[in-house]
Scaffold this active site. Structure first.
Site, short mmCIF file in Angstrom:
data_model
loop_
_atom_site.label_atom_id
_atom_site.label_comp_id
_atom_site.label_asym_id
_atom_site.label_seq_id
_atom_site.Cartn_x
_atom_site.Cartn_y
_atom_site.Cartn_z
N LYS A 203 0.86 -1.18 0.00
CA LYS A 203 0.00 0.00 0.00
C LYS A 203 0.90 1.23 0.00
CE LYS A 203 -2.95 2.26 3.42
NZ LYS A 203 -4.03 2.02 4.37
C1 5RP Z 1 -2.18 4.90 8.25
C2 5RP Z 1 -2.87 4.02 7.29
C3 5RP Z 1 -4.23 4.36 6.86
O1 5RP Z 1 -4.99 3.21 6.82
C4 5RP Z 1 -4.12 4.99 5.52
O2 5RP Z 1 -3.52 6.22 5.67
C5 5RP Z 1 -5.42 5.01 4.71
O3 5RP Z 1 -6.22 6.00 5.06
P1 5RP Z 1 -6.32 7.38 4.27
O4 5RP Z 1 -6.95 7.07 2.94
O5 5RP Z 1 -7.22 8.18 5.16
O6 5RP Z 1 -4.94 7.95 4.11
O7 5RP Z 1 -2.34 3.05 6.84
O8 5RP Z 1 -1.15 4.24 8.83
#
Ligand code: 5RP
Length: 291
Positions: A203
């Protein structure tokens, strides 16, 4: 050890050339075992190959941030519109009903909050995640952060060592810190380090030149949404990421802080699964919002 004085930047990423000899529909998983493939297939739609993951794990770092004051009221109604719900063990166990049919990804590391340094964290056990029927465990890597990089890389590879033989996929989350550049060079490095250390999913964040980030990462890549944007901009982000090769989003604030979170979840899904353009996604959002 690599020669730090002769790091030659990659420039031939074969963008657009599919990975050869793949039978399983998710990149880099032909050699995985049944449990990993089955859990991955539970998270990624078999037709589109993509996934809309709803991240609501922010509370473990940020506390009850806007849109997450009451996960039972704010988040649970969105479950039918997304492919995966991503939260912490405490919130999932206390608040998500066992009857929930949407697969769960567990935020698996914890230890620091926004008040202290960045994610110098410990991981929860794979046995506990299996007992909760999680489909994936997610941990953060703070590549380039001198205080926490080593700990977070160790967290990932140790977790992957334990989780993969038990059929549990691991998602590596590339952190963004104040001192880290948000460009394709940084995200390519961070995403590749995640994959090389055993992540089944990476991610990361969308950026200019995102094709390179995806091309040099040998496993599926999804994007985080980041801070709340106007709906059209958030849909545009999803659209660009999917067109650059991402296979989904793991998005939080741009869904649950939207004026109409259920409409936004469905519009994001339209872009991610059905190839809607950002404008078509916005039309869908407005129609659902008014209904
Ligand atoms: C933080 C994360 C969150 O899950 C990630 O940031 C996703 O959320 P957003 O779309 O609000 O950024 O991994 O550690």
């Amino acid at each position: 050890m690599a020669d730090a004085d002769d790091i030659r930047e990659g420039n031939d990423f074969g963008i657009g050339i599919p990975v050869p000899n793949q039978n399983f529909y998710l990149k880099g998983h032909d050699n995985a075992g049944f449990g990993i493939k089955n859990r991955m297939a539970n998270m990624f739609n078999k037709k589109s190959g993509n996934s809309v993951m709803l991240a609501f794990d922010h509370g473990f770092l940020m506390g009850p941030t806007s849109g997450l004051e009451r996960v039972d009221l704010n988040i649970l109604p969105l479950a039918p519109y997304v492919d995966v719900m991503m939260g912490t063990k405490g919130m999932v166990r206390s608040t998500v009903p066992a009857e929930c049919e949407t697969p769960i990804a567990l935020r698996a590391d914890a230890g620091t909050t926004l008040l202290t340094t960045m994610n110098d964290n410990e991981c929860m056990s794979v046995e506990e995640a299996l007992a909760m029927n999680a489909q994936c465990m997610a941990v953060m890597l703070s590549i380039g952060c001198k205080d926490t990089e080593a700990t977070t890389v160790k967290n990932l590879y140790r977790l992957a060592d334990k989780a993969n033989p038990l059929g549990m996929p691991v998602m590596g989350i590339t952190a963004v810190g104040k001192e880290m550049a948000r460009d394709a060079r940084y995200f390519s490095l961070a995403a590749r380090v995640c994959a090389e250390n055993g992540a089944n999913i990476v991610k990361t964040y969308y950026c200019e030149g995102f094709e390179k980030v995806v091309a040099c990462t040998p496993v599926p890549v999804v994007i985080a949404g980041g801070k709340k944007l106007p709906e059209l901009d958030a849909l545009d982000l999803c659209y660009k990421a999917i067109n650059a090769g991402a296979v989904g989003v793991d998005m939080g604030r741009n869904i649950f802080q939207s004026e109409d979170p259920a409409a936004m979840a469905q519009a994001v899904s339209g872009v991610v699964h059905d190839g809607l353009t950002p404008k078509e996604g916005l039309d869908m959002f407005n129609t659902l919002k008014e209904a």
